[in-house]
Design a protein around this motif. Structure first.
Motif: not given
Length: 428
Positions: A363-378
């Motif tokens: 989905g759309i990433v338009d906030s810190y909360e949504k950005a922080s849900q990204s899969d950093t391992t991937l």
């Protein structure tokens, strides 16, 4: 063992973590850093003989590419005349005029040595000018490592500052408020709860330190309206966006005039430079005119300022560069999106002008909360895969890619092909 690993082992004995800025340690992507030997144009060459197409670009300043002859023109004459005087030079006046012309909101400009110095100093001036203590920042927006700005909010709620670094006393940040970027309702709430107490709002008009996040124009407009109504100064941190989004930065693109602006990166052409400025009556608060003190032995260093002056002059005379940079970024954005769809991986691409971030999330990433849900391992796997293909991306999910005039069509094609191959590999 390769040379980069050998150097890194030695570095860790004498430098904390082996690096002089945390992101360079490559910890976020689970590997040791590469050590650079040299760079030219769009390429970085490491100490092991590897060549990479570089999308870091010293985190944004190198809009004309590495080791640009345009940027370094005449620099040896400045060096041969002396490197620092502790006295004023004409080139400082020249660059201040250029900046003020490009940014009408910056009627007066004070040069400093970094973006951190610029934001720290601007907030001190804002507090002195308004005779208020509280400041408001937004979760996920980074404004340097000065104590009062190293704070975040808890779980997206409005709170008083909580230090996010050891060594920052609670009392130092108790007047720092935090809200959610792109959220007008929470912005209004924080002002309603702190009537007549907020000296300044500081914001990255386009955040680049939680990955690239596009602002909602209505949010920026509300920010300008509310701050005017409340007698609060609006500070645009354009350290990243200044002279990159457009010659007049984000405030030109979105047609919003802040009270103060902080600049860095491009205005030094790759050398350490920062600046802050604003309305004349605000800037006259600064010593020696006023009682807000700020000083710096190397501020306005003639060599650094000359590099910046060369860069800004070229950009002023060749503004078509901005459309060319955006066109290149659009090529990458569209191809990345097509590759993501073809591979069937959960990822999205954010782009604002010549800056991009690939988020491994839905989905759309338009906030810190949504950005922080990204899969950093991937993302770590993606980074390693791209590096093996000769593409150097930011070694952290929450940073942006930067395009330069040096990036060629061949560079873009190589990057797109690598993107497809690596995406396919990491979901197997």
């Amino acid at each position: 063992m390769n040379r980069s690993i050998e150097i890194f082992e030695e570095a860790q004995k004498v430098i904390p973590g082996g690096v002089n800025s945390p992101v360079r340690a490559f910890k976020s992507v689970g590997m040791s850093p590469i050590f650079v030997q040299r760079a030219k144009g769009s390429k970085v060459f490491d100490v092991d003989g590897n060549v990479y197409v570089d999308y870091i670009g010293s985190w944004g300043p190198l809009i004309l590419g590495h080791a640009s002859d345009i940027v370094s023109e005449g620099i040896m004459a400045f060096i041969n005349n002396g490197t620092s005087y502790g006295l004023p030079t004409e080139i400082e006046v020249d660059i201040a005029k250029l900046i003020s012309e490009a940014y009408p909101s910056m009627e007066m400009v004070r040069m400093v040595n970094s973006g951190t110095e610029a934001t720290m100093s601007a907030l001190r001036v804002a507090r002195g000018y308004t005779n208020r203590n509280k400041i408001l920042k937004f979760e996920g927006c980074y404004h340097g490592h000065s104590d009062s700005l190293l704070v975040k909010s808890g779980s997206g709620t409005l709170t008083y500052g909580i230090p996010t670094s050891a060594g920052v006393p609670q009392k130092v940040v108790e007047d720092t408020l935090v809200s959610e970027f792109n959220n007008i309702e929470k912005l209004e709430e924080v002002f309603n709860n702190n009537k007549g107490e907020i000296a300044a709002v500081i914001v990255e008009p386009v955040p680049g330190n939680m990955g690239v996040i596009a602002p909602k124009v209505e949010f920026l407009e509300a920010l300008r309206r509310i701050t005017k109504e409340e007698g609060t100064l609006l500070i645009f941190d354009e350290v990243i966006t200044g002279f990159r989004m457009a010659y007049g930065g984000a405030q030109e693109v979105y047609n919003i005039e802040p009270d103060m602006t902080c600049l860095g990166k491009i205005i030094g052409g790759g050398l350490p430079v920062g600046a802050y400025g604003g309305k004349k009556e605000i800037m006259e608060m600064i010593a020696p005119l006023g009682n807000v003190y700020q000083a710096g032995t190397l501020s306005g260093n003639p060599i650094a300022v000359k590099m910046g002056y060369n860069t800004l002059t070229y950009l002023k005379e060749n503004k078509e560069i901005y459309q060319q940079l955006e066109d290149k970024a659009i090529v990458l954005e569209k191809a990345f999106q097509e590759n993501i769809k073809a591979v069937g991986i959960n990822a999205t691409v954010n782009r604002v002008k010549s800056m991009l971030t690939v988020f491994f999330s839905d989905g759309i990433v338009d906030s810190y909360e949504k950005a922080s849900q990204s899969d950093t391992t991937l993302y770590g796997k993606y980074f390693k895969g791209m590096l093996e293909e000769g593409i150097l991306l930011p070694p952290a999910q929450f940073e942006g890619m930067f395009l330069s005039t040096a990036h060629s069509d061949d560079d873009l094609e190589k990057t797109i092909l690598a993107n497809k191959k690596v995406l396919e590999n990491i979901i197997r």
